[in-house]
Design a protein around this motif. Structure first.
Motif, PDB file in Angstrom:
ATOM      1  N   ARG B  12      23.965-182.170  -6.381  1.00 30.77           N
ATOM      2  CA  ARG B  12      24.567-181.267  -5.397  1.00 30.77           C
ATOM      3  C   ARG B  12      25.309-180.168  -6.131  1.00 30.77           C
ATOM      4  O   ARG B  12      26.199-180.456  -6.929  1.00 30.77           O
ATOM      5  N   GLU B  14      27.769-177.101  -5.323  1.00 27.65           N
ATOM      6  CA  GLU B  14      28.560-176.550  -4.221  1.00 27.65           C
ATOM      7  C   GLU B  14      29.297-175.311  -4.685  1.00 27.65           C
ATOM      8  O   GLU B  14      29.833-175.278  -5.794  1.00 27.65           O
ATOM      9  N   HIS B  73      25.732-174.231  -0.642  1.00 25.24           N
ATOM     10  CA  HIS B  73      25.368-175.411  -1.423  1.00 25.24           C
ATOM     11  C   HIS B  73      23.885-175.366  -1.746  1.00 25.24           C
ATOM     12  O   HIS B  73      23.100-174.674  -1.085  1.00 25.24           O
ATOM     13  N   HIS B  75      21.162-178.419  -2.886  1.00 26.50           N
ATOM     14  CA  HIS B  75      21.133-179.866  -3.038  1.00 26.50           C
ATOM     15  C   HIS B  75      19.675-180.266  -3.229  1.00 26.50           C
ATOM     16  O   HIS B  75      18.828-179.899  -2.437  1.00 26.50           O
TER      17      HIS B  75
END
Lengths: 437, 257
Positions: B12, B14, B73, B75
């Motif tokens: 992930r 962010e 984000h 991911h």
């Protein structure tokens, strides 16, 4: 000729007005400098040019075949004709390009080959520039101004017209274009050759683009134009390999185009010149170019190399160490006239240091005999004086043919004691006339 | 001995503020080759983004794409099943470029001196092993002191680092010893973060060695990509526009099916 000389100041003034500038970095800061023009042209006869033209075409064709081989089957390494050390240790060798065949099979589309004429009348190759050679715009624009100042000179002398460079460039781009527009890609106005980038874009009818004007989508390159986004089929880039794609090369580059490599790898865009050409214009590989001509073309080289020794070979190393005081030694990692040492100008201690450096890293150096080259007349004030000069010939290779531009950039050193004529070292230039008879 | 492994890898990214013009290259889907058969593999991207598959010059699988719209984000998750069987590994061509120093593996004077101070055994396999021990005896495993751009010379000077640094130092020494050796990114059996190790060309076979753990690799390793060093095969590389800080969370799991 007198009329040319009379117009020296006028032409230099016009060049300044047109912004014909050269940027140099001195002590870490950027200075724009005018590139001084000398009115006395270098004159090359038709017969002499014929040999030069054939020799240059031959050399560039062999260099292109070498690049195709190195990024393909590597026959020349397997045969031992070129030791693999000279490829794999070369900073210009990019393994990321292995197996990629560029559109049309061309790697070096725009080659700048530097030559000097010896006192014996023979031309010698000094170096090959297969990455982003600059300088074609200077004689091009100077010729235009001269023709305007002194039309008679060009009516009464049979001088080949050189104003077709833009068309040659365009033809070269078109021949490898994969569908879409042509662009000239510049790092921007703080680059040494920004004037040239904008001028060549205009002359060849290509769009001038900086990194924010271009992006890659679905492995294809696009140009953001005022009429919407246009597909790019050929990019004549004036940015070094390492800065071209931050996702493949130098990750910190802010002037590149992310994922350009994916478009190139897919065959969706032609990149002029191709990535990875530095492996073929390395000062170390220079020694092998005559061998390449025999290897790939089965021909004898038409133009000579300066006599060169590679300390890498034990026999050459002994000769170099014994004759260091009369040779010129070049550090293969340096460019632009930096890292060139004349043995005759070194002190005893410097010679000893250089010997130690050569013994420590023989692969890093080449040594050459100093060529006694012909001086050319230039005007210094009202006086005609003789100075060292070289010639950069521009050779254009498209998918079908290799042509030599009937002109070139003649650079001279303003310092009477200097053999180094690179523009980044403060020299000037003059026009190069190729006669039609 | 053949083993079936389930793998799961999850990253992930962010951003504090939305970014745009995000171009990326992933090398996070393990390829099949003799010894490693990928029975199934799924890659999911969030935000959902179309991507193109290519192979780079080292044969690594890449997923290439671009998110032009603002997003806070990125991911990606890859999961699947692999069958690993080292007895199926086959002789492959040498990669001569992997005998030469690369950006991360230029030997400093100190590394050269260290290399020359080693007394190495006779056979290539024994030498390759001794070099792994030579790395282990000089390095202390310490997360956080080195980063993705740390070179072998810098890690050697610090005397500590993580798997990437161990691998780079190993490659530097192995190349000084005349071996063809390459960097490997992938997943080891267990839970935690992705791992880096090396492969050395022994008797024509690219043989895995893990200098961080001090062992030859076994059927518990799944390979993503290889190259001269980390720079040739990062698992994820991206550029985007936006003034923002970026946080990364990594999780992976490899276990026997």
């Amino acid at each position: 000729m007198d009329s040319m000389i009379r117009h020296k100041e006028q032409i230099n003034r016009q060049l300044a007005r047109y912004g014909v500038k050269f940027g140099i970095y001195k002590n870490g800061t950027f200075h724009e400098r005018l590139f001084p023009y000398d009115p006395i042209p270098r004159i090359i006869t038709a017969k002499e040019w014929q040999t030069l033209e054939q020799g240059l075409r031959q050399r560039v064709n062999a260099l292109n075949l070498f690049l195709k081989d190195i990024y393909g089957p590597k026959r020349i390494l397997a045969d031992g004709t070129v030791p693999e050390d000279f490829v794999y240790r070369s900073p210009g060798y990019l393994p990321q390009c292995q197996g990629i065949t560029p559109p049309g099979g061309v790697y070096s589309h725009i080659s700048g080959i530097d030559l000097v004429k010896g006192k014996d009348g023979a031309w010698y190759i000094l170096e090959d520039n297969l990455r982003i050679p600059s300088g074609a715009s200077y004689p091009l624009i100077a010729r235009g101004l001269c023709r305007r100042c002194s039309p008679d000179t060009f009516r009464h002398n049979d001088i080949l017209d050189n104003r077709n460079y833009g068309q040659l460039l365009r033809r070269t781009m078109d021949s490898v274009n994969t569908g879409g527009i042509n662009v000239v890609f510049t790092p921007g106005r703080y680059n040494a050759a920004y004037f040239e980038h904008s001028y060549l874009a205009e002359q060849s009818g290509a769009a001038l683009a900086e990194s924010s004007d271009l992006y890659v989508r679905d492995c294809a390159l696009y140009y953001r134009s005022t009429h919407g986004d246009q597909r790019v089929g050929a990019i004549y880039r004036r940015v070094s390999d390492e800065y071209m794609d931050p996702l493949t090369f130098e990750p910190q580059s802010l002037i590149g185009i992310p994922n350009l490599m994916s478009a190139y790898r897919s065959g969706n865009v032609a990149v002029l010149n191709a990535f990875g050409n530095g492996v073929a214009d390395d000062k170390g590989i220079y020694y092998f170019v005559p061998k390449m001509i025999r290897y790939y073309l089965g021909e004898e080289p038409i133009l000579r190399n300066a006599p060169t020794y590679l300390p890498f070979y034990a026999e050459d190393c002994k000769y170099v160490l014994d004759h260091l005081d009369c040779l010129v030694v070049k550090d293969v990692a340096e460019a632009g006239g930096y890292g060139v040492l004349f043995g005759s100008k070194l002190t005893r201690q410097q010679l000893l240091d250089l010997k130690a450096a050569i013994l420590d890293q023989p692969r890093r150096f080449i040594a050459q005999e100093v060529i006694d080259f012909q001086d050319l007349p230039i005007l210094e004030g009202d006086q005609q004086v003789e100075r060292k000069a070289d010639l950069r010939a521009f050779v254009l290779t498209g998918a079908e043919e290799t042509v030599v531009w009937p002109s070139g950039l003649t650079r001279f050193s303003r310092d009477p004691d200097s053999f180094i004529v690179n523009s980044s070292q403060g020299g000037g230039f003059k026009d190069t006339w190729i006669l039609s008879h | 001995m053949s083993r079936r492994l389930n793998f799961f890898y999850d990253i992930r990214l962010e951003f504090d503020a939305p970014v745009v013009e995000h171009a990326f290259v992933l090398r996070c889907v393990p390829p099949s080759f003799p010894g490693q058969e990928i029975l199934d593999a799924t890659l999911e991207l969030d935000p959902h983004t179309p991507y193109t598959r290519q192979r780079d010059s080292f044969g690594n699988l890449m997923q290439i794409g671009r998110l032009s719209q603002p997003h806070d984000h990125f991911h990606y998750t890859v999961s699947g099943t692999a069958r690993v069987d080292l007895s199926l590994r086959r002789p492959e061509a040498d990669l001569p470029v992997c005998r030469y120093p690369s950006a991360y593996t230029v030997p400093s004077r100190d590394i050269q001196n260290y290399f020359h101070s080693l007394s190495l055994p006779q056979t290539p396999a024994e030498r390759a092993w001794a070099l792994s021990e030579a790395v282990g005896s000089r390095m202390r495993y310490t997360p956080g002191v080195t980063g993705p751009s740390t070179t072998a010379a810098q890690a050697f000077a610090a005397g500590e680092g993580v798997c990437q640094d161990y691998a780079h130092l190993y490659l530097t020494l192995a190349r000084l010893a005349g071996f063809s050796a390459r960097y490997v990114n992938g997943l080891p059996e267990g839970e935690g973060a992705s791992h880096a190790w090396c492969e050395i060309w022994l008797d024509g076979v690219w043989t895995g060695i893990d200098p961080t753990r001090g062992k030859w690799t076994d059927e518990g390793y799944i390979r993503f990509g290889t190259g001269r060093d980390f720079g040739d095969c990062p698992i994820e590389r991206g550029t985007f526009l936006g003034r923002t800080a970026q946080r990364q969370t990594v999780f992976m799991r490899v276990c026997q099916q």
